[in-house]
Design a protein around this motif. Sequence first.
Motif, PDB file in Angstrom:
ATOM      1  N   LEU A 151      38.392 -10.066  10.811  1.00  0.00           N
ATOM      2  CA  LEU A 151      37.440 -10.857  11.571  1.00  0.00           C
ATOM      3  C   LEU A 151      37.648 -12.329  11.253  1.00  0.00           C
ATOM      4  N   GLU A 152      37.920 -13.139  12.292  1.00  0.00           N
ATOM      5  CA  GLU A 152      38.077 -14.581  12.128  1.00  0.00           C
ATOM      6  C   GLU A 152      36.834 -15.287  12.652  1.00  0.00           C
ATOM      7  N   LEU A 153      36.337 -16.231  11.877  1.00  0.00           N
ATOM      8  CA  LEU A 153      35.165 -17.012  12.256  1.00  0.00           C
ATOM      9  C   LEU A 153      35.550 -18.487  12.265  1.00  0.00           C
ATOM     10  N   SER A 154      35.324 -19.153  13.409  1.00  0.00           N
ATOM     11  CA  SER A 154      35.693 -20.557  13.545  1.00  0.00           C
ATOM     12  C   SER A 154      34.469 -21.380  13.888  1.00  0.00           C
ATOM     13  N   GLY A 155      34.444 -22.611  13.412  1.00  0.00           N
ATOM     14  CA  GLY A 155      33.340 -23.503  13.711  1.00  0.00           C
ATOM     15  C   GLY A 155      33.775 -24.952  13.689  1.00  0.00           C
ATOM     16  N   HIS A 156      33.061 -25.783  14.463  1.00  0.00           N
ATOM     17  CA  HIS A 156      33.309 -27.224  14.488  1.00  0.00           C
ATOM     18  C   HIS A 156      32.050 -27.918  13.990  1.00  0.00           C
ATOM     19  N   PHE A 157      32.232 -28.855  13.058  1.00  0.00           N
ATOM     20  CA  PHE A 157      31.109 -29.485  12.375  1.00  0.00           C
ATOM     21  C   PHE A 157      31.125 -30.998  12.572  1.00  0.00           C
ATOM     22  N   ASP A 158      29.978 -31.621  12.299  1.00  0.00           N
ATOM     23  CA  ASP A 158      29.822 -33.054  12.508  1.00  0.00           C
ATOM     24  C   ASP A 158      30.392 -33.918  11.393  1.00  0.00           C
ATOM     25  N   LEU A 159      30.932 -33.332  10.371  1.00  0.00           N
ATOM     26  CA  LEU A 159      31.542 -34.110   9.303  1.00  0.00           C
ATOM     27  C   LEU A 159      32.795 -34.805   9.819  1.00  0.00           C
TER      28      LEU A 159
END
Length: 434
Positions: free
Chosen positions: A400-408
Motif C-alpha cells: 500500500l502506497e500513501l502519497s500526500g502534498h503538504f504546505d511546507l
Amino acid sequence: MEEDMLKNVQDKIAIEKFKKVEKRKRKLESILQNTFMFLVGSLSITGIVFATEISTKIYENKYHTGNGFGRAIEEGYIEKPENATALSNSVIENIETGDKIEDLETKVSVKDFTMDNYNLSISFEVELSEKAKDLISADEIVDINFPDLIVSDENNNVLYCMNQNTLDDFCREKNVNYTPNSANEIIFINSGVGTFIESREENKVNVVYAIYTAEEATYPKSKKLNIELNSINISKKEASLGDEEITLSGDWKYSLEIPEQIYNREEISYKQKSTGNESYKLIKANITETGTEIKISTKLENVEYPDSSELSSEKQKFFNILLKSGENEEICTDEILNYLGALREYSPEIQEIRNKQKVFREKYYNIDWYITNSMGEKFKPIDTNRISNDCKYNSQTGELELSGHFDLTKYDLTDEIVLHIKHNGNDFEIMLEN
C-alpha cells in the motif's frame, strides 16, 4: 428475445427522460442558484477549516492552490508580464438565438502566472467591447472559459490542451506527432484544470485557470510559455444548463518569458533518519518552493481488495447482449448503452461489492498526518485541485502506497523535520533529515 429486452429498455428510457425534463423545468432556477452558492460556500468553508488546522501564517493565494503556493508567491514566485495583451477583431454570437455581432474588438490579457512541477496557474483579463453589451455584460456572466486553449513551451511540449482538434492542428503546424513520452516527438502533459471568475469590473472579467498535472506527470523546466486561444465561451446568470451560451470567436496569442526563479526550480530531498514503526517505509520526501511531496509504503497482510469483475451468471448473460448488439445501430444507441451500464453499476451485486470497497478504503486509505519543523510549526496536507492524498494498493503483493502534498516549503525548512502519522491503528513519527 434480445431485441424485445432492449425495446423494453427503450420504453423505460423514454419515460425516465420525460420525468427528468418535467423535474428540470420546475427546479432549474433553484438548482443553478444553489450550485453557485455551494461553490462559493465550499471555498469559504475550506478556508475556515484550513485556518484553524495549520499553525503557520495563512498566505494569500488567488489561485487556490494551497498555502505553500501562497508562501512562495509572497517570496516573489510569480510572474506579472508587461504588455501581455492581445487585441482581436472578433465575433460574438448567441448560440441559442442566432443573434450575432461582428467587428468587435475584444482584448484578452495575461495578468500573471506561476508554475511548479505539478501546477500551472494563469490569470486572464477579458475586456469586452461596448458593442458586446447588446448580447452580454460583465455583471451577467456566471461562467467563462476558453475551450480551445493550448499552452506549449519553446520545445513544443504541450502543457495544456483539452481540445483534440486544436491539438491535431498544433501537431500539423509543427510537423510533429505526440506521445506521452518520446524524445523525438512532443510531450503531451496529461492535465486537469479548475477555472473560476476572480472578479468583474465594468466590462472586464478576470478569469483564473488553475491547471495541474495528472497521475505521475510533471511539467518540464520550460523557459517560455506560448498561449493560444480562438474562442471564449460565456454563460449568463439566467442561463439554463447550457442555454443562452455566448461564444466569442477571435485570435489571441502570447509568447511569455518564464523567469529563472521558476524554470530553474529544484527539489530538496530529505531522507529517513529514524522511525517509530518499522512497518512503514519512506519512499520519498521532496521539498520545493511551493510545497512538499511525501510518499510512504506499508504492507497489508492477508488483505484482499473486493473485486467487481465477477457477476452472477444471469446478470452477466444480460450484459453480454452489449457485445452482440453493435451490429444493430438502431437498437444499440448511446442511450441504451448508458442505461445498461447504469443497470450493471447499480445492480445489487455491484452495490454489495462497492460497499465492501468503501469499507476497505475507509480502513486503509484514510491517513491523518502532518509535518513539523524544528521551530514547532505545523504543516497539514494541502487541499487543491490536484489530489492531496493518493493511495495505491497492489492486491498481488499487499503493498500500500500513501502519497500526500503538504504546505511546507523550502522557505520554512529546518535541518530536521518530523512526519507525524496516524494510520490503521498505528500512531508514530518518522524523523527526516537533509
